[in-house]
Design an enzyme around this catalytic site. Structure first.
Site, mmCIF file in Angstrom:
data_model
loop_
_atom_site.group_PDB
_atom_site.id
_atom_site.type_symbol
_atom_site.label_atom_id
_atom_site.label_comp_id
_atom_site.label_asym_id
_atom_site.label_seq_id
_atom_site.Cartn_x
_atom_site.Cartn_y
_atom_site.Cartn_z
ATOM 1 N N ASP A 170 0.728 -1.451 0.015
ATOM 2 C CA ASP A 170 -0.064 -0.033 -0.009
ATOM 3 C C ASP A 170 0.975 1.190 -0.102
ATOM 4 O OD1 ASP A 170 -2.091 1.703 0.080
ATOM 5 O OD2 ASP A 170 -3.337 0.572 1.633
HETATM 6 C C1 NOJ Z 1 -3.924 4.058 0.058
HETATM 7 C C2 NOJ Z 1 -4.996 3.174 0.188
HETATM 8 O O1 NOJ Z 1 -5.131 2.432 1.426
HETATM 9 C C3 NOJ Z 1 -5.201 2.095 -1.073
HETATM 10 O O2 NOJ Z 1 -6.461 1.506 -0.831
HETATM 11 C C4 NOJ Z 1 -5.249 2.912 -2.344
HETATM 12 O O3 NOJ Z 1 -5.129 2.166 -3.417
HETATM 13 C C5 NOJ Z 1 -3.855 3.435 -2.384
HETATM 14 N N1 NOJ Z 1 -3.668 4.525 -1.218
HETATM 15 C C6 NOJ Z 1 -3.458 4.215 -3.651
HETATM 16 O O4 NOJ Z 1 -4.115 5.428 -3.879
#
Ligand code: NOJ
Length: 760
Positions: free
Chosen positions: A304
């Site tokens: 993430d």
């Molecule tokens: C953080 C989020 O937790 C995740 O779900 C997302 O895909 C990413 N950022 C990218 O934006």
């Protein structure tokens, strides 16, 4: 390495927004959207030699390059992460994927830079396409309330079709985290609290995004996230630790991920949380042992945003280099935005502190997806401007959005048949969300073009036409304590036959980083309701939100309640369909609605305990609260209709199940009302005595059926041993002999038919 700033032309293009206008249709007739005619890429078997040959040519730097993903338009994440030398790195083959760059023009431009690199390895363009790309669909939690797997799949397919036409190869969806804590803002992005329903929806969404096989130009790679158990963040606080038993992990949180893997999901994303002390990003058990080991998962895992680097503040790694080594060893293949792999892995490998074989494996996994998408054959397969224009203006997409939006709305209460609204009528349309547009789109919107969102006011006015009169008054804001608009709202109510009150959350009150400790109606919205109720006019409350809210007074006193969630671009029209009875509501709650925050975490899968409450009020030394019933405000699976259904004729093909057999369970459902309607017939089981205490109910099957007035349908469910199984204390998937209670009903708290079933 030289540092280059963004090319001004590129920057200009990145910032340019040019959404096409979409036509609207009022009729909701969903046709399957067209498939692409582009030639499919080479079959998977032919790819391995090509991957091996390419890997053989790659330098250590180029290999690590494939593991890096950077944002091209920093919409999230801390400013300190922002890159200025991105283009240079892309040309040097040091970037494997970009996120947050979209549109044919922009992606083509950046792809061209990647093709200047020595080995000309194309980039993967990724984006959070969570509930629609250009056409905004209802939020995922809303769609889950439809219990309509075909509609959910179509929603994902339309999103994929639009995204793919705009140069996107990969979405960070579906989020398949089971969520039982509505304080956690991200419940809006998932499928609710139930593992079984969530698993089926996970599969539907993966197939919707990817099609049966990756490689079509109207499909994109999906990503099952957040691996794992992110939904169990302690106290519903975003990015918090998770502490769940192994049994809960396997029983409740992992199955939707397994369902996504079985459906062929191309990628996984790990998560920000720790799991029982170990950050998911550095968790070998999750990623190597379970995912890539036991499940033999062939895709790749992306971290993430910055989560590799976040292992340092977690206190699990000393610095970025340590974090990068731990993440790679644990099975995180791609580093989203933490820059840890890029800046440290080469030294670690050269020093013998990180394993080259693991690096090669990660690179192979990423290259394989690029081959499967056909990018090596044509890096611009997704870069056709003509197609982009044509697909983004396909009116059929709005039709699909309206279809799933109205299926997602849940009729929670309807006293004295207040709904549907009879014509002719004078309607007072009141509330801070009555004319809202942006809020109806909810969070995670790619192109938040409010001109395309149909407000409730527009939808209702259009539908009302000459047969009804709509008087609007805002009343108050969603937040804030001004009551200045109350008088006008009362005036509108007094001059009308019925009040439709639209209240809830603004778009930015649920979603990532939007945890709330108080999930009541914000501001003075509840007071506005009370004021309107005091006029004596019937009040229909429409709640729009990204999570289950607590609204006890409304639940007790409103004449009718529709939970519309954040319904997307066609929200206003879909709501008009429901309020006027053009569509008979069929949504069922995918999450329990608590009476208070004090009951959270809450789900219908309660335990009987050693001291169950057997009579209302008899709570002394019982498993109870002294200030609240145990029961929720609205149970999982609850949702009313404008008609009524009679359940009857429960019949089991045999009362006892022996190994290898299956029992056929039959029942009939009759529409006993005056209008056609759909019902979600839900089958629950309880294992009465087992080696570990089992919940009072678990959803094991359901069917959504449509019945004309007076029509009866016979339904058949199959119960095999697998439906009776659970994870025992040794984490074995077992069905233990004994008695089971079988329940069929209209909601988890509205069981209509019961029987006993025995496993020999
Ligand atoms: C953080 C989020 O937790 C995740 O779900 C997302 O895909 C990413 N950022 C990218 O934006």
């Amino acid at each position: 390495m030289r540092v280059l700033r963004y090319h001004p032309l590129l920057l200009g293009l990145l910032l340019a927004a040019g959404p096409a206008a979409l036509a609207q249709k009022t009729k909701v007739k969903v046709k399957k959207t067209a498939a692409s005619a582009a030639p499919a890429p080479a079959p998977a078997a032919d790819l391995e030699p090509r991957i091996t040959a390419l890997l053989g040519q790659m330098t250590l730097e180029e290999k690590i390059g494939q593991l890096n993903q950077y944002s091209g338009r920093e919409v999230t994440g801390p400013a300190s992460n922002r890159k200025t030398d991105l283009l240079n790195s892309i040309r040097a083959g040091q970037v494997g994927s970009m996120l947050n760059v979209k549109g044919v023009a922009d992606t083509r431009l950046i792809q061209a830079e990647a093709l200047k690199s020595r080995l000309k390895i194309p980039l993967l363009f990724s984006l959070d396409v969570i509930h629609g790309y250009q056409t905004v669909f209802p939020i995922p939690l809303a769609e889950a309330a439809s219990w309509d797997l075909a509609a959910i799949r179509e929603s994902a397919h339309v999103a994929a079709r639009e995204a793919a036409a705009s140069g996107i190869h990969w979405t960070f969806a579906p989020m398949v985290d089971v969520g039982r804590d509505p304080r956690w803002g991200r419940v809006m992005e998932g499928a609710g609290e139930d593992t079984y329903l969530g698993s089926l929806i996970a599969k539907a969404r993966v197939l919707g995004f990817q099609g049966e096989k990756l490689g079509g130009t109207d499909a994109i790679m999906a990503c099952a996230k957040h691996f794992a158990a992110y939904g169990a963040a302690i106290a519903g606080r975003e990015y918090n630790a998770v502490d769940v038993s192994e049994q809960q992990l396997w029983q409740t949180y992992l199955p939707p991920f397994k369902a996504a893997a079985d459906a062929g999901v191309a990628t996984f994303m790990n998560s920000f949380n720790t799991l029982n002390g170990v950050p998911a990003t550095g968790n070998r058990y999750l990623q190597r042992d379970i995912l890539k080991g036991q499940w033999q998962y062939p895709g790749f895992v992306v971290s993430d945003w910055g989560s590799i680097g976040e292992m340092v503040p977690w206190g699990y790694a000393t610095d970025k280099a340590d974090a990068a080594r731990k993440a790679l060893a644990a099975g995180s293949d791609m580093d989203m935005e933490s820059d840890s792999y890029h800046t440290t892995l080469a030294q670690s490998i050269q020093a013998g502190k990180a394993d080259m074989a693991l690096l090669d494996d990660a690179v192979r996994r990423i290259l394989r997806k690029k081959f499967e998408l056909g990018l090596f054959d044509d890096p611009y397969r997704f870069s056709d401007e003509k197609r982009e224009k044509q697909v983004l203006s396909d009116p059929q997409h709005r039709v699909a959005a309206r279809d799933v939006a109205r299926k997602s709305m849940v009729l929670l209460r309807n006293d004295n048949a207040t709904l549907p609204l009879a014509a002719p009528r004078r309607i007072a349309l009141v509330g801070p969300l009555a004319k809202a547009k942006r809020d109806l789109a909810g969070s995670w919107v790619v192109l938040a073009d409010t001109a395309q969102i149909t407000s409730v006011y527009e939808g209702l006015s259009k539908r009302a036409g000459k047969t009804a009169q709509v008087r609007y008054a805002k009343g108050c804001e969603v937040q804030g304590d001004s009551r200045a608009g109350f008088a006008a709202a009362v005036e509108a109510a007094q001059a009308s036959d019925v009040v439709v009150l639209c209240v809830g959350e603004t778009w930015d009150m649920s979603g990532e980083s939007k945890s709330r400790t108080d999930i009541g109606l914000p501001g003075v919205q509840n007071e506005l309701f009370q004021t309107l109720k005091a006029t004596g006019k019937p009040v229909v409350v429409v709640l729009m939100a990204g999570r289950p809210l607590v609204f006890n007074q409304i639940a007790d006193q409103a004449d009718a309640i529709v939970y519309a969630w954040w319904p997307g671009a066609e929200g206003g029209n879909a709501l008009a369909d429901v309020l006027f009875g053009d569509y008979n509501p069929s949504g069922k709650l995918p999450s329990t609605f608590p009476r208070s925050v004090g009951q959270i975490p809450i789900s219908y899968q309660l335990y009987n305990t050693g001291r169950p409450v057997t009579k209302p009020g008899d709570i002394r030394y019982k498993s109870a609260y002294i200030d609240s019933p145990n029961t929720p405000r609205y149970a999982f699976g609850h949702g009313l209709s404008y008609t009524s259904f009679k359940y009857d004729g429960l019949r089991l093909s045999q009362p006892t199940l022996t190994a290898g057999q299956a029992v056929q369970v039959q029942c009939t459902v009759t529409n006993t009302g005056k209008v056609a309607g759909e019902e979600v017939v839900q089958l629950y089981l309880r294992d009465l005595v087992a080696s570990v205490a089992r919940p009072l109910k678990e959803l094991k099957d359901f069917q959504k059926i449509s019945l004309k007035p007076g029509e009866t349908k016979t339904l058949t469910f199959t119960i095999d041993k697998d439906k009776l199984a659970f994870y025992n204390a040794k984490l074995e998937w077992v069905a233990e002999p004994g008695d089971f209670q079988l329940m069929i009903g209209s909601a988890s708290d509205d069981i209509r038919l019961e029987s006993k079933l025995t496993l020999q």
